[in-house]
Scaffold this motif. Structure first.
Motif, PDB file in Angstrom:
ATOM      1  N   GLU A  86      37.854   6.921  -7.967  1.00 34.23           N
ATOM      2  CA  GLU A  86      36.765   5.681  -6.935  1.00 34.23           C
ATOM      3  C   GLU A  86      37.273   5.319  -5.974  1.00 34.23           C
ATOM      4  OE1 GLU A  86      41.897   5.592  -8.412  1.00 34.23           O
ATOM      5  OE2 GLU A  86      40.230   6.218  -9.101  1.00 34.23           O
ATOM      6  N   ASP A  87      38.545   6.102  -5.593  1.00 39.81           N
ATOM      7  CA  ASP A  87      38.547   5.688  -3.879  1.00 39.81           C
ATOM      8  C   ASP A  87      37.228   6.837  -2.696  1.00 39.81           C
ATOM      9  OD1 ASP A  87      40.930   4.658  -3.721  1.00 39.81           O
ATOM     10  OD2 ASP A  87      42.268   6.474  -4.799  1.00 39.81           O
ATOM     11  N   LEU A  88      36.484   7.554  -3.415  1.00 36.65           N
ATOM     12  CA  LEU A  88      36.086   7.876  -3.287  1.00 36.65           C
ATOM     13  C   LEU A  88      34.269   7.616  -2.573  1.00 36.65           C
ATOM     14  CD1 LEU A  88      34.999  10.943  -1.385  1.00 36.65           C
ATOM     15  CD2 LEU A  88      34.781  11.779  -3.412  1.00 36.65           C
ATOM     16  N   LYS A  89      33.734   7.246  -1.687  1.00 38.22           N
ATOM     17  CA  LYS A  89      32.775   6.626  -1.448  1.00 38.22           C
ATOM     18  C   LYS A  89      31.874   7.593  -0.368  1.00 38.22           C
ATOM     19  CE  LYS A  89      35.172   2.280  -1.566  1.00 38.22           C
ATOM     20  NZ  LYS A  89      35.301   1.152  -0.672  1.00 38.22           N
ATOM     21  N   VAL A  90      31.782   8.353   0.500  1.00 38.27           N
ATOM     22  CA  VAL A  90      31.530   8.652   0.958  1.00 38.27           C
ATOM     23  C   VAL A  90      32.059  10.232   1.617  1.00 38.27           C
ATOM     24  CG1 VAL A  90      30.395   9.250   3.047  1.00 38.27           C
ATOM     25  CG2 VAL A  90      30.638   7.185   3.001  1.00 38.27           C
ATOM     26  N   VAL A  91      31.128  11.059   1.088  1.00 37.35           N
ATOM     27  CA  VAL A  91      31.271  13.164   1.507  1.00 37.35           C
ATOM     28  C   VAL A  91      31.227  13.029   3.020  1.00 37.35           C
ATOM     29  CG1 VAL A  91      32.219  13.304  -0.866  1.00 37.35           C
ATOM     30  CG2 VAL A  91      30.102  13.473   0.187  1.00 37.35           C
ATOM     31  N   GLN A  92      30.921  15.010   3.848  1.00 42.57           N
ATOM     32  CA  GLN A  92      30.234  15.263   4.023  1.00 42.57           C
ATOM     33  C   GLN A  92      31.013  16.404   3.796  1.00 42.57           C
ATOM     34  OE1 GLN A  92      33.259  15.124   7.678  1.00 42.57           O
ATOM     35  NE2 GLN A  92      34.575  16.024   6.959  1.00 42.57           N
ATOM     36  N   MET A  93      28.609  16.865   3.483  1.00 39.40           N
ATOM     37  CA  MET A  93      28.519  18.142   3.532  1.00 39.40           C
ATOM     38  C   MET A  93      28.115  18.629   4.287  1.00 39.40           C
ATOM     39  SD  MET A  93      25.543  19.337   0.498  1.00 39.40           S
ATOM     40  CE  MET A  93      25.802  18.569  -0.667  1.00 39.40           C
ATOM     41  N   TYR A  94      28.841  20.305   5.041  1.00 41.98           N
ATOM     42  CA  TYR A  94      28.322  21.305   6.278  1.00 41.98           C
ATOM     43  C   TYR A  94      28.297  22.402   5.549  1.00 41.98           C
ATOM     44  CZ  TYR A  94      33.860  20.646   6.058  1.00 41.98           C
ATOM     45  OH  TYR A  94      35.014  21.046   5.501  1.00 41.98           O
ATOM     46  N   TYR A  95      26.875  23.452   6.828  1.00 41.54           N
ATOM     47  CA  TYR A  95      26.960  24.426   6.105  1.00 41.54           C
ATOM     48  C   TYR A  95      26.790  25.655   7.403  1.00 41.54           C
ATOM     49  CZ  TYR A  95      22.726  23.921   7.889  1.00 41.54           C
ATOM     50  OH  TYR A  95      21.437  23.524   9.401  1.00 41.54           O
ATOM     51  N   ALA A 106      30.458  23.778   2.294  1.00 40.88           N
ATOM     52  CA  ALA A 106      31.290  23.138   2.177  1.00 40.88           C
ATOM     53  C   ALA A 106      31.330  21.970   1.909  1.00 40.88           C
ATOM     54  CB  ALA A 106      32.266  23.285   2.302  1.00 40.88           C
ATOM     55  N   CYS A 107      31.974  20.690   0.962  1.00 39.62           N
ATOM     56  CA  CYS A 107      32.252  19.127   1.072  1.00 39.62           C
ATOM     57  C   CYS A 107      33.371  19.176   0.685  1.00 39.62           C
ATOM     58  CB  CYS A 107      31.122  18.961   0.110  1.00 39.62           C
ATOM     59  SG  CYS A 107      31.060  17.197  -0.094  1.00 39.62           S
ATOM     60  N   GLU A 108      33.636  17.797   1.624  1.00 37.96           N
ATOM     61  CA  GLU A 108      35.181  17.028   1.214  1.00 37.96           C
ATOM     62  C   GLU A 108      35.024  15.756   1.896  1.00 37.96           C
ATOM     63  OE1 GLU A 108      37.497  17.911   5.641  1.00 37.96           O
ATOM     64  OE2 GLU A 108      36.994  19.829   4.658  1.00 37.96           O
ATOM     65  N   PRO A 109      36.086  14.499   1.791  1.00 33.54           N
ATOM     66  CA  PRO A 109      35.606  12.785   1.974  1.00 33.54           C
ATOM     67  C   PRO A 109      35.257  13.245   4.074  1.00 33.54           C
ATOM     68  CG  PRO A 109      37.237  13.416   0.737  1.00 33.54           C
ATOM     69  CD  PRO A 109      37.259  15.168   1.338  1.00 33.54           C
ATOM     70  N   GLU A 110      34.292  11.843   3.789  1.00 27.41           N
ATOM     71  CA  GLU A 110      33.689  12.668   4.862  1.00 27.41           C
ATOM     72  C   GLU A 110      35.248  11.708   5.924  1.00 27.41           C
ATOM     73  OE1 GLU A 110      31.780  11.726   8.539  1.00 27.41           O
ATOM     74  OE2 GLU A 110      30.736  12.612   6.880  1.00 27.41           O
ATOM     75  N   GLY A 111      35.427  11.976   7.229  1.00 24.74           N
ATOM     76  CA  GLY A 111      36.387  11.598   7.829  1.00 24.74           C
ATOM     77  C   GLY A 111      36.488  11.091   8.601  1.00 24.74           C
ATOM     78  N   SER A 112      35.715  10.540   9.176  1.00 25.93           N
ATOM     79  CA  SER A 112      35.203   9.295   9.718  1.00 25.93           C
ATOM     80  C   SER A 112      35.093   7.997   9.315  1.00 25.93           C
ATOM     81  CB  SER A 112      33.516   9.088  11.012  1.00 25.93           C
ATOM     82  OG  SER A 112      33.653  10.469  11.121  1.00 25.93           O
ATOM     83  N   PHE A 113      35.096   8.113   7.482  1.00 27.53           N
ATOM     84  CA  PHE A 113      35.359   6.912   6.951  1.00 27.53           C
ATOM     85  C   PHE A 113      36.158   6.979   6.059  1.00 27.53           C
ATOM     86  CE2 PHE A 113      33.738   4.433   3.293  1.00 27.53           C
ATOM     87  CZ  PHE A 113      33.097   3.795   4.309  1.00 27.53           C
ATOM     88  N   HIS A 114      36.963   7.919   6.058  1.00 32.25           N
ATOM     89  CA  HIS A 114      37.793   7.576   4.734  1.00 32.25           C
ATOM     90  C   HIS A 114      39.056   8.479   5.936  1.00 32.25           C
ATOM     91  CE1 HIS A 114      35.839   7.699   0.954  1.00 32.25           C
ATOM     92  NE2 HIS A 114      35.256   8.170   1.664  1.00 32.25           N
ATOM     93  N   LYS A 115      39.741   7.640   6.631  1.00 37.02           N
ATOM     94  CA  LYS A 115      41.147   7.627   7.100  1.00 37.02           C
ATOM     95  C   LYS A 115      41.969   8.489   6.511  1.00 37.02           C
ATOM     96  CE  LYS A 115      39.185   6.204  11.269  1.00 37.02           C
ATOM     97  NZ  LYS A 115      39.160   7.155  11.846  1.00 37.02           N
ATOM     98  N   GLU A 116      42.449   8.160   5.728  1.00 40.67           N
ATOM     99  CA  GLU A 116      43.783   8.595   4.760  1.00 40.67           C
ATOM    100  C   GLU A 116      42.907   9.902   3.973  1.00 40.67           C
ATOM    101  OE1 GLU A 116      46.472   7.250   4.994  1.00 40.67           O
ATOM    102  OE2 GLU A 116      46.240   6.302   6.345  1.00 40.67           O
ATOM    103  N   SER A 117      43.584  11.059   3.555  1.00 39.32           N
ATOM    104  CA  SER A 117      43.066  12.260   2.910  1.00 39.32           C
ATOM    105  C   SER A 117      43.732  11.807   1.961  1.00 39.32           C
ATOM    106  CB  SER A 117      44.710  13.655   3.230  1.00 39.32           C
ATOM    107  OG  SER A 117      44.077  14.418   2.234  1.00 39.32           O
ATOM    108  N   LEU A 118      42.104  11.664   1.234  1.00 44.40           N
ATOM    109  CA  LEU A 118      42.097  11.844  -0.593  1.00 44.40           C
ATOM    110  C   LEU A 118      42.438  13.129  -1.671  1.00 44.40           C
ATOM    111  CD1 LEU A 118      38.866   9.372  -0.431  1.00 44.40           C
ATOM    112  CD2 LEU A 118      41.373   8.904   0.064  1.00 44.40           C
ATOM    113  N   VAL A 119      41.804  14.608  -0.628  1.00 41.34           N
ATOM    114  CA  VAL A 119      41.583  15.770  -1.715  1.00 41.34           C
ATOM    115  C   VAL A 119      42.899  16.477  -1.632  1.00 41.34           C
ATOM    116  CG1 VAL A 119      39.114  14.660  -2.353  1.00 41.34           C
ATOM    117  CG2 VAL A 119      39.941  16.495  -0.856  1.00 41.34           C
ATOM    118  N   GLU A 120      42.601  17.252  -1.815  1.00 42.51           N
ATOM    119  CA  GLU A 120      43.944  18.260  -1.513  1.00 42.51           C
ATOM    120  C   GLU A 120      43.331  19.820  -0.801  1.00 42.51           C
ATOM    121  OE1 GLU A 120      45.964  19.690  -4.751  1.00 42.51           O
ATOM    122  OE2 GLU A 120      47.545  17.382  -5.607  1.00 42.51           O
TER     123      GLU A 120
END
Length: 228
Positions: A86-95, A106-120
């Motif tokens: 429920e905390d995940l709103k924006v992701v970043q995908m890169y190749y 690869a894909c992970e939470p968008e670092g510019s948007f989600h300041k706190e680490s959400l995923v392992e």
């Protein structure tokens, strides 16, 4: 038009060329007897090469990429203790394309948007490229066009020379992202960029160019009423 060729297994195949037979024959009259190494990159064979990269090399990965996008849109990550889907709103995908052998995504939470680490850890996808069949087809096309490619082949790889594969990969990723979004109805949005910094960061959902700074990314999604 239909083009007959023999694949690497020595089987006769027929493939559609995105050109009329009349235009193909007109091109043949113009280039026959020429040397490929003396030609620029604004003629039929290179357009056909790019078309076949898309259809023969990249499109077979659609199912894998669709599954990958679906995992993202369903927020199927391993989360930190104090975070959840429920905390995940924006992701970043890169190749990144590795010397025509592999595409890494690869894909992970968008670092510019989600300041706190959400995923392992991020989600990853490795796709192994195979270009031998493509080159085999291209050489047969050049034989029919009666173009001498012997000197070119000593210096360049016909299947990858001047190939703008980044654009083709990004088009495929966006296509798969939008297709699975229709199925998942996910509210998660995403950015897309080439991992080594070529090009700019774009919006996966709208194809808009966002820019690469943290401020631009945060401001872009604020305008869409998406806030951290």
């Amino acid at each position: 038009m239909k083009f007959k060729y023999v694949n690497l297994n020595k089987e006769e195949k027929v493939i559609d060329l995105p050109v009329t037979e009349e235009d193909f024959n007109e091109t043949k009259c113009f280039v026959e007897g020429s040397e490929l190494i003396d030609m620029d990159y604004d003629w039929l064979i290179w357009d056909l090469r790019d078309y076949f990269v898309e259809k023969m090399v990249l499109d077979p990965f659609k199912e894998e990429i669709n599954s990958f996008c679906k995992r993202i849109q369903l927020a199927d990550f391993d989360y930190e203790k104090n975070a959840g889907p429920e905390d995940l709103k924006v992701v970043q995908m890169y190749y990144h394309v590795y010397i025509w052998d592999q595409i890494f995504i690869a894909c992970e939470p968008e670092g510019s948007f989600h300041k706190e680490s959400l995923v392992e850890d991020r989600l990853e996808l490795d796709l192994d490229l195979e270009l031998k069949e493509l080159e085999h087809l291209l050489l047969q096309l050049l034989d029919v066009l009666e173009v001498d490619y012997s000197e070119f082949k000593e210096e360049e790889d016909i299947s990858t020379n001047e190939l703008g594969i980044d654009t083709l990969v990004e088009n495929l990723l966006r296509e798969c992202w939008r297709k699975t979004k229709e199925e998942t109805n996910s509210k998660i949005v995403g950015t897309l960029f080439e991992a080594t910094g070529l090009g700019s960061t774009g919006d996966l959902d709208t194809d808009e160019i966002i820019g690469d700074s943290e401020e631009l990314i945060v401001e872009f999604f604020k305008k869409r009423n998406i806030r951290a």
